[in-house]
Design an enzyme around this catalytic site. Sequence first.
Site, PDB file in Angstrom:
ATOM      1  N   HIS B  89       0.831  -1.207   0.000  1.00  0.00           N
ATOM      2  CA  HIS B  89       0.000   0.000   0.000  1.00  0.00           C
ATOM      3  C   HIS B  89       0.868   1.261   0.000  1.00  0.00           C
ATOM      4  CE1 HIS B  89      -3.128   2.890   1.102  1.00  0.00           C
ATOM      5  NE2 HIS B  89      -2.373   3.268   2.130  1.00  0.00           N
ATOM      6  N   TRP B 152       7.230   0.206   3.703  1.00  0.00           N
ATOM      7  CA  TRP B 152       7.802   0.962   2.571  1.00  0.00           C
ATOM      8  C   TRP B 152       9.077   1.677   2.971  1.00  0.00           C
ATOM      9  CZ3 TRP B 152       8.742   6.108   1.071  1.00  0.00           C
ATOM     10  CH2 TRP B 152       8.408   7.082   2.013  1.00  0.00           C
ATOM     11  N   SER B 182      13.108   6.616 -13.971  1.00  0.00           N
ATOM     12  CA  SER B 182      11.989   7.240 -14.678  1.00  0.00           C
ATOM     13  C   SER B 182      11.816   8.680 -14.217  1.00  0.00           C
ATOM     14  CB  SER B 182      10.716   6.431 -14.414  1.00  0.00           C
ATOM     15  OG  SER B 182       9.575   7.210 -14.632  1.00  0.00           O
ATOM     16  N   SER B 183      11.793   8.872 -12.888  1.00  0.00           N
ATOM     17  CA  SER B 183      11.544  10.211 -12.362  1.00  0.00           C
ATOM     18  C   SER B 183      12.705  11.157 -12.652  1.00  0.00           C
ATOM     19  CB  SER B 183      11.316  10.158 -10.854  1.00  0.00           C
ATOM     20  OG  SER B 183      10.074   9.558 -10.583  1.00  0.00           O
ATOM     21  N   GLU B 266      10.715  13.781  -0.592  1.00  0.00           N
ATOM     22  CA  GLU B 266       9.670  13.052  -1.325  1.00  0.00           C
ATOM     23  C   GLU B 266       8.270  13.547  -0.928  1.00  0.00           C
ATOM     24  OE1 GLU B 266      10.062  10.966  -3.738  1.00  0.00           O
ATOM     25  OE2 GLU B 266       8.686   9.261  -3.655  1.00  0.00           O
ATOM     26  N   SER B 279      -3.341  26.713  -6.634  1.00  0.00           N
ATOM     27  CA  SER B 279      -3.053  28.088  -7.033  1.00  0.00           C
ATOM     28  C   SER B 279      -3.599  28.410  -8.424  1.00  0.00           C
ATOM     29  CB  SER B 279      -1.541  28.351  -7.003  1.00  0.00           C
ATOM     30  OG  SER B 279      -1.034  28.128  -5.703  1.00  0.00           O
ATOM     31  N   HIS B 314      12.035  12.407  11.361  1.00  0.00           N
ATOM     32  CA  HIS B 314      11.451  11.061  11.339  1.00  0.00           C
ATOM     33  C   HIS B 314      12.171  10.143  12.323  1.00  0.00           C
ATOM     34  CE1 HIS B 314       9.038  11.744   7.661  1.00  0.00           C
ATOM     35  NE2 HIS B 314       9.989  12.610   7.387  1.00  0.00           N
ATOM     36  N   ARG B 461       1.541   1.874  14.864  1.00  0.00           N
ATOM     37  CA  ARG B 461       1.202   1.550  13.483  1.00  0.00           C
ATOM     38  C   ARG B 461       1.776   0.188  13.132  1.00  0.00           C
ATOM     39  NH1 ARG B 461       5.452   5.395  10.163  1.00  0.00           N
ATOM     40  NH2 ARG B 461       4.478   4.428   8.363  1.00  0.00           N
TER      41      ARG B 461
END
Lengths: 299, 572
Positions: B89, B152, B182-183, B266, B279, B314, B461
Amino acid sequence: MGIPRPPASRRRLAIAVPLALVGMLVLTSAASAGLLAPEAGGSKNADAIRTLYWLVFGLGVIIFVGVEGVLIYSLIKYRARKGAVAAQIHGNTQLEIGWTVGAAVILVFIAIFTFATLPTIRNPPNSDAAAASTAGITSGVAISDREKLPPNGKSLAINVNGQQYIWRYTYADGDNNPLNNVFTYEEMVVPVGVTVTLKIRAQDVAHSWWIPQLGGKFDAIPKHTNYTWFKIPADKAGTTFRGQCAELCGRNHANMIAAVKAVTPAEFDKWLSDEKAQIKSSDDAAAVQRKQVEAGQNP
Amino acid sequence: MAAADTTTVRRALRPAPQITAHGVEREPRGWTSWVTTTDHKKIGIMYLVTTFVFFVLGGVEALLMRLQLGQADNTLLSPQTYNALFTMHGTTMIFLFVVPVWAGFGNYLVPLMIGARDMAFPKLNALSYWFFLAGGLVFYASLFWSPPEMGWTAYTPLSTDAYSPSGGVDAWIFLVHLTGISSIIGAINFYATIANMRAPGMGWGRLPLFVWTILVYAILLILALPVIAGAVTLLLTDRHFGTHFYDTQGDPLLWQHLFWFFGHPEVYIMVLPGFGVISEVLPVFARKPIFGYKAIAAATVVIAFLGLLVWAHHMFATPSPTVVLIFFMISSFLIAIPTGVKIFNWLATLWRGTIEFRTPLLFGVSFISLFVVGGISGVILAVFPVDWQLTDTYFVVAHFHYVLVGGAVFTIFAGLYYWFPKITGRMLGEGLGKTSCALMWIGFTVTFLIQHSIGMDGMPRRVYEYPDVGHLELYNLISTIGSFILALGIGVTLLNVYISLRKGPKAGPDPWKGNTLEWFTESPPPVNNFDVVPRVRSVEPMKDIRREIERSTGRTEQLAQPAPESAMQPGG
């Protein structure tokens, strides 16, 4: 839906805002179950974190009400109507500087309050005088600037070790032999009124030590040592505080539970000496067995 | 374009395509035209369709998790399945939906909004899409063997071969590499296009705000993705070639620093383009210029810069020196300032406007109403002692869903409703659109508001089950019910798209009276986008053009230049 004339809408706002605030206060009183604030009550550091939380939360509520209020007001007041013409405003430098500075001031205030509260959260106090002679209390010297000890250096030092999927607690007894130390799994037994300092480590993957009512989380990461403390008030003897591993550690992460059982200093003394006696007797029995094996006899 | 401004505009209005369009080839049809295309619009559509497929997959994974958590001590899913689900997910929504969906919108819209005929490197653009698709397929192929279970964030040592020997982690590493390449090439393309191919007169101060955010999105991708590419390569060599970067011979904490050095930018990669959509949408439907264009553009750049300096928030619970905790608390506070500035500017844009309640606007204001909550909970989490209580609990889950669903998904839907007429030539249904927005707002709030309390009630979590203590079962049941309302709301939009592609009313070139150049051309635009590119004299070139035409002809109709008749076809 009619278009509210400014006085009416202002009157409505004047009713709605206090109602919302009263509602918040009512909810606040019911918040001890962890609805609106983190749990606390088992130790001063957890209580101080909660106070800090309430301050930031309160400021947040004011900003929330302000932003949502302006948003809803604009959507109702300035919705397209016949004949209405949008004001062609491109900006207002003074206003923009104003709210930038305003946001900064609020954050500076939060930072100052955080620094003011930090010592209560980080620095453990001395044990209560009544419990100062509890067994197991050792004198320590902090070996890392992250390790905090009470002013008199005396605490009940417990090593917390995380492993898939259980916590092990080793009660350091001050001598250099770790093999004769009392240890338990899952449930930690501690005396009330005594400052307990924890050294948190992991032996396989990362875990995180967390008993909500006794303070925040401290990650247990292989190769590293993390430190925290708690001191359970004397009137909480008989309470068991529950928590669980808070860092994903594998399939049974959800089942890696932890508990801290608070007992009176006297009960703790007895428990500790019972455990020591048991270790001693099983050591002795093992020694006898070993001799028998060495002598070639069947055990 | 040497002609004077007024001449340019008038010529653009003349119904005579042969003047400049005589060199245009017939538009190719059929599936081969999609596979072989280098047209930025077709690539954009392929991106959008593919990402929405992944969005639905990620959503189904979320619903399965919510079903498992609807009851205490539930046995619907095994721990293994549950861990695989939250890993899939999170990875899907981040790497295969939100980041690439902006590449889709950017691909389709950036050339149109800056008055270019394609991206700077069309072939590279196609390559970027196919790398992205390959990354998604490799990752989802692991479903047939052993999907990854490490989350993830793939924290070491759990993700090393000793604790996660299955190939799922390797499929995840492969995905990070492929979507990363790709990015990166996509981002270089965006940068080159925006820097070099703007319409005459479009200086940096007249660049549409959505394009500003895509520019900053591209720069952040170029800065952040090589770090995660390096980090996962080290993980790969740890897993298969005997290196020890992340085990106790190296340092398990190294991964967390490298991961979040990518991971936090990110977040802004995912939400900044959404800010750009807002905007664009708010001024159009408030019929009022954006309030503080320069402040909003500057805030985008400042957020991106600060976003590179907050990664260790984090990691407040890790063994880190106090000075590090304080630094990252302050830097996280600072980022709240430009974010707040943006919100205040949007409110001021609505203020004294004449607001038209069309679906894009509704999604836009829904975004503001929800994102504020995510911003406030973000400041709460930035106070590191408070974070010690809240990190790794459902409070954090609630926070980042407020930011990424409230912040990104609602803006994606605003953009979808706003630009669907341009992309397909047909309007989406307003009734279904408003129903969808209402259901999504209610469903989202029911699902995630209560999750703050679930976290403060002590639930971490990433747990597949929980005991029925406190109010956990009730709170979780509420959240589960909400998630199905949210899913229903999303389903209504998918239905809306399905119906509109067939029966939607024709949109015409400029159904919203937009401000930016994409509304100057036909819907959908012809292959070459524009026969004539007008000179840009403000942030709102279409407003200028409309005014010009009213002045010269007294008419406001028929704004668009002529286009090949074949352009009128439903998009994929």
